[in-house]
Motif scaffolding. Structure first.
Motif, PDB file in Angstrom:
ATOM      1  N   SER A 256       0.855  -1.186   0.000  1.00 60.02           N
ATOM      2  CA  SER A 256       0.000   0.000   0.000  1.00 60.02           C
ATOM      3  C   SER A 256       0.893   1.239   0.000  1.00 60.02           C
ATOM      4  CB  SER A 256      -0.911   0.010   1.237  1.00 60.02           C
ATOM      5  OG  SER A 256      -0.169   0.340   2.393  1.00 60.02           O
ATOM      6  N   HIS A 257       0.396   2.316  -0.572  1.00 60.42           N
ATOM      7  CA  HIS A 257       1.174   3.549  -0.632  1.00 60.42           C
ATOM      8  C   HIS A 257       1.540   4.038   0.762  1.00 60.42           C
ATOM      9  CE1 HIS A 257      -0.032   3.371  -4.759  1.00 60.42           C
ATOM     10  NE2 HIS A 257       0.699   4.419  -5.049  1.00 60.42           N
ATOM     11  N   GLN A 258       0.662   3.787   1.717  1.00 61.52           N
ATOM     12  CA  GLN A 258       0.929   4.210   3.092  1.00 61.52           C
ATOM     13  C   GLN A 258       2.080   3.412   3.697  1.00 61.52           C
ATOM     14  OE1 GLN A 258      -2.597   4.511   5.497  1.00 61.52           O
ATOM     15  NE2 GLN A 258      -3.802   5.301   3.799  1.00 61.52           N
ATOM     16  N   MET A 259       2.119   2.115   3.419  1.00 64.93           N
ATOM     17  CA  MET A 259       3.210   1.299   3.951  1.00 64.93           C
ATOM     18  C   MET A 259       4.531   1.639   3.269  1.00 64.93           C
ATOM     19  SD  MET A 259       1.454  -2.334   4.751  1.00 64.93           S
ATOM     20  CE  MET A 259       2.729  -2.814   5.871  1.00 64.93           C
ATOM     21  N   VAL A 260       4.490   1.985   1.985  1.00 70.05           N
ATOM     22  CA  VAL A 260       5.710   2.355   1.273  1.00 70.05           C
ATOM     23  C   VAL A 260       6.359   3.559   1.946  1.00 70.05           C
ATOM     24  CG1 VAL A 260       6.615   3.275  -0.903  1.00 70.05           C
ATOM     25  CG2 VAL A 260       5.042   1.339  -0.920  1.00 70.05           C
ATOM     26  N   ARG A 261       5.561   4.495   2.432  1.00 66.90           N
ATOM     27  CA  ARG A 261       6.107   5.668   3.136  1.00 66.90           C
ATOM     28  C   ARG A 261       6.944   5.238   4.331  1.00 66.90           C
ATOM     29  NH1 ARG A 261       0.840   9.655   2.781  1.00 66.90           N
ATOM     30  NH2 ARG A 261       0.391   8.968   0.669  1.00 66.90           N
ATOM     31  N   LEU A 262       6.404   4.282   5.098  1.00 72.00           N
ATOM     32  CA  LEU A 262       7.135   3.783   6.264  1.00 72.00           C
ATOM     33  C   LEU A 262       8.393   3.044   5.830  1.00 72.00           C
ATOM     34  CD1 LEU A 262       7.566   3.090   9.243  1.00 72.00           C
ATOM     35  CD2 LEU A 262       5.985   1.163   8.918  1.00 72.00           C
ATOM     36  N   PHE A 263       8.258   2.113   4.899  1.00 72.13           N
ATOM     37  CA  PHE A 263       9.415   1.322   4.460  1.00 72.13           C
ATOM     38  C   PHE A 263      10.505   2.220   3.889  1.00 72.13           C
ATOM     39  CE2 PHE A 263       6.356  -2.406   3.400  1.00 72.13           C
ATOM     40  CZ  PHE A 263       6.246  -2.708   4.744  1.00 72.13           C
ATOM     41  N   PHE A 264      10.109   3.181   3.069  1.00 72.73           N
ATOM     42  CA  PHE A 264      11.103   4.048   2.450  1.00 72.73           C
ATOM     43  C   PHE A 264      11.797   4.937   3.480  1.00 72.73           C
ATOM     44  CE2 PHE A 264      12.500   7.958   0.471  1.00 72.73           C
ATOM     45  CZ  PHE A 264      13.410   7.437  -0.423  1.00 72.73           C
ATOM     46  N   THR A 265      11.036   5.518   4.379  1.00 78.22           N
ATOM     47  CA  THR A 265      11.625   6.391   5.406  1.00 78.22           C
ATOM     48  C   THR A 265      12.601   5.601   6.269  1.00 78.22           C
ATOM     49  OG1 THR A 265       9.600   7.713   5.388  1.00 78.22           O
ATOM     50  CG2 THR A 265      11.087   8.032   7.247  1.00 78.22           C
ATOM     51  N   GLU A 266      12.237   4.370   6.600  1.00 79.18           N
ATOM     52  CA  GLU A 266      13.145   3.535   7.381  1.00 79.18           C
ATOM     53  C   GLU A 266      14.407   3.226   6.582  1.00 79.18           C
ATOM     54  OE1 GLU A 266      15.220   0.078   8.925  1.00 79.18           O
ATOM     55  OE2 GLU A 266      14.224   0.195   6.964  1.00 79.18           O
ATOM     56  N   GLN A 267      14.288   2.975   5.289  1.00 78.78           N
ATOM     57  CA  GLN A 267      15.459   2.657   4.474  1.00 78.78           C
ATOM     58  C   GLN A 267      16.394   3.853   4.316  1.00 78.78           C
ATOM     59  OE1 GLN A 267      16.737  -0.355   3.044  1.00 78.78           O
ATOM     60  NE2 GLN A 267      15.385  -0.966   4.710  1.00 78.78           N
ATOM     61  N   VAL A 268      15.842   5.054   4.239  1.00 79.71           N
ATOM     62  CA  VAL A 268      16.701   6.245   4.192  1.00 79.71           C
ATOM     63  C   VAL A 268      17.441   6.377   5.512  1.00 79.71           C
ATOM     64  CG1 VAL A 268      16.783   8.763   3.955  1.00 79.71           C
ATOM     65  CG2 VAL A 268      15.269   7.419   2.479  1.00 79.71           C
ATOM     66  N   TYR A 269      16.730   6.159   6.618  1.00 78.65           N
ATOM     67  CA  TYR A 269      17.392   6.184   7.932  1.00 78.65           C
ATOM     68  C   TYR A 269      18.493   5.123   7.981  1.00 78.65           C
ATOM     69  CZ  TYR A 269      18.229   5.378  12.866  1.00 78.65           C
ATOM     70  OH  TYR A 269      18.834   5.182  14.080  1.00 78.65           O
ATOM     71  N   ARG A 270      18.175   3.924   7.555  1.00 75.92           N
ATOM     72  CA  ARG A 270      19.159   2.830   7.549  1.00 75.92           C
ATOM     73  C   ARG A 270      20.371   3.205   6.695  1.00 75.92           C
ATOM     74  NH1 ARG A 270      18.894  -2.587   8.811  1.00 75.92           N
ATOM     75  NH2 ARG A 270      16.672  -2.319   9.259  1.00 75.92           N
ATOM     76  N   ALA A 271      20.132   3.831   5.554  1.00 76.52           N
ATOM     77  CA  ALA A 271      21.240   4.232   4.673  1.00 76.52           C
ATOM     78  C   ALA A 271      22.210   5.151   5.410  1.00 76.52           C
ATOM     79  CB  ALA A 271      20.693   4.928   3.427  1.00 76.52           C
ATOM     80  N   PHE A 272      21.684   6.107   6.155  1.00 74.39           N
ATOM     81  CA  PHE A 272      22.570   7.020   6.881  1.00 74.39           C
ATOM     82  C   PHE A 272      23.315   6.314   8.014  1.00 74.39           C
ATOM     83  CE2 PHE A 272      20.284  10.339   4.636  1.00 74.39           C
ATOM     84  CZ  PHE A 272      21.338  11.186   4.311  1.00 74.39           C
ATOM     85  N   THR A 273      22.673   5.351   8.657  1.00 74.57           N
ATOM     86  CA  THR A 273      23.398   4.621   9.708  1.00 74.57           C
ATOM     87  C   THR A 273      24.499   3.759   9.098  1.00 74.57           C
ATOM     88  OG1 THR A 273      21.866   2.722   9.785  1.00 74.57           O
ATOM     89  CG2 THR A 273      21.392   4.600  11.267  1.00 74.57           C
ATOM     90  N   ILE A 274      24.264   3.221   7.918  1.00 76.77           N
ATOM     91  CA  ILE A 274      25.301   2.446   7.227  1.00 76.77           C
ATOM     92  C   ILE A 274      26.464   3.353   6.857  1.00 76.77           C
ATOM     93  CG2 ILE A 274      25.838   1.197   5.084  1.00 76.77           C
ATOM     94  CD1 ILE A 274      22.936   0.053   5.248  1.00 76.77           C
TER      95      ILE A 274
END
Length: 157
Positions: free
Chosen positions: A130-148
């Protein structure tokens, strides 16, 4: 560089919105991150799929400057591991961009004009979310990218 997530329509699920806000707040420590909601179209019953995509596309493109790097979150886009996505973000940071914009389209995807303007397409998965879940998944992945990128212990190999 500002990273912006453009989305069509608001998130009406309060639990998802709370989780999105958790990662949104965490991201502020690393980089300027914004989320902009483009309101759902009114009177869509009178529009066919293509007309709806065109109208949403006009709204999306009105938010984009010529100097922005536009990335569509699209099922036919390139897939990345989390490590490769962090490298993708780092390359954009190193390039001197002022604004990197990621877009989650409407229910029928993007208009041809948006595809033509896009600099890149990324797919989070071959699965449909769902578009709403994509927002969560994407935001988490951007956060993860910065921690990496910072070699922090959030991501485990």
């Amino acid at each position: 560089m500002t990273i912006k997530l453009l989305c069509i329509g608001k998130t009406d699920n309060k639990q998802l919105q709370q989780l999105i806000e958790v990662y949104f707040k965490r991201l502020q420590f690393y980089n300027k991150f914004e989320m902009e909601i483009i309101p759902d179209l009114k009177k869509v019953k009178n529009l066919d799929e293509n007309q709806q995509k065109v109208k949403e596309g006009e709204q999306i493109l009105s938010k984009v400057q010529n100097s922005d790097f536009l990335v569509l979150l699209d099922e036919n886009g390139k897939q990345f591991s989390s490590e490769a996505f962090s490298e993708y973000i780092q390359k954009r940071l190193n390039s001197g961009l002022k604004q990197l914009i990621f877009v989650i389209g409407g229910p029928y995807g993007f208009s041809e004009a948006v595809y033509q303007r896009a600099n890149s397409k990324i797919s989070l998965s071959k699965m449909t979310f769902s578009h709403q879940m994509v927002r969560l998944f994407f935001t988490e992945q951007v956060y993860r990218a910065f921690t990496i990128l910072r070699n922090e212990p959030y991501h485990h190999k």
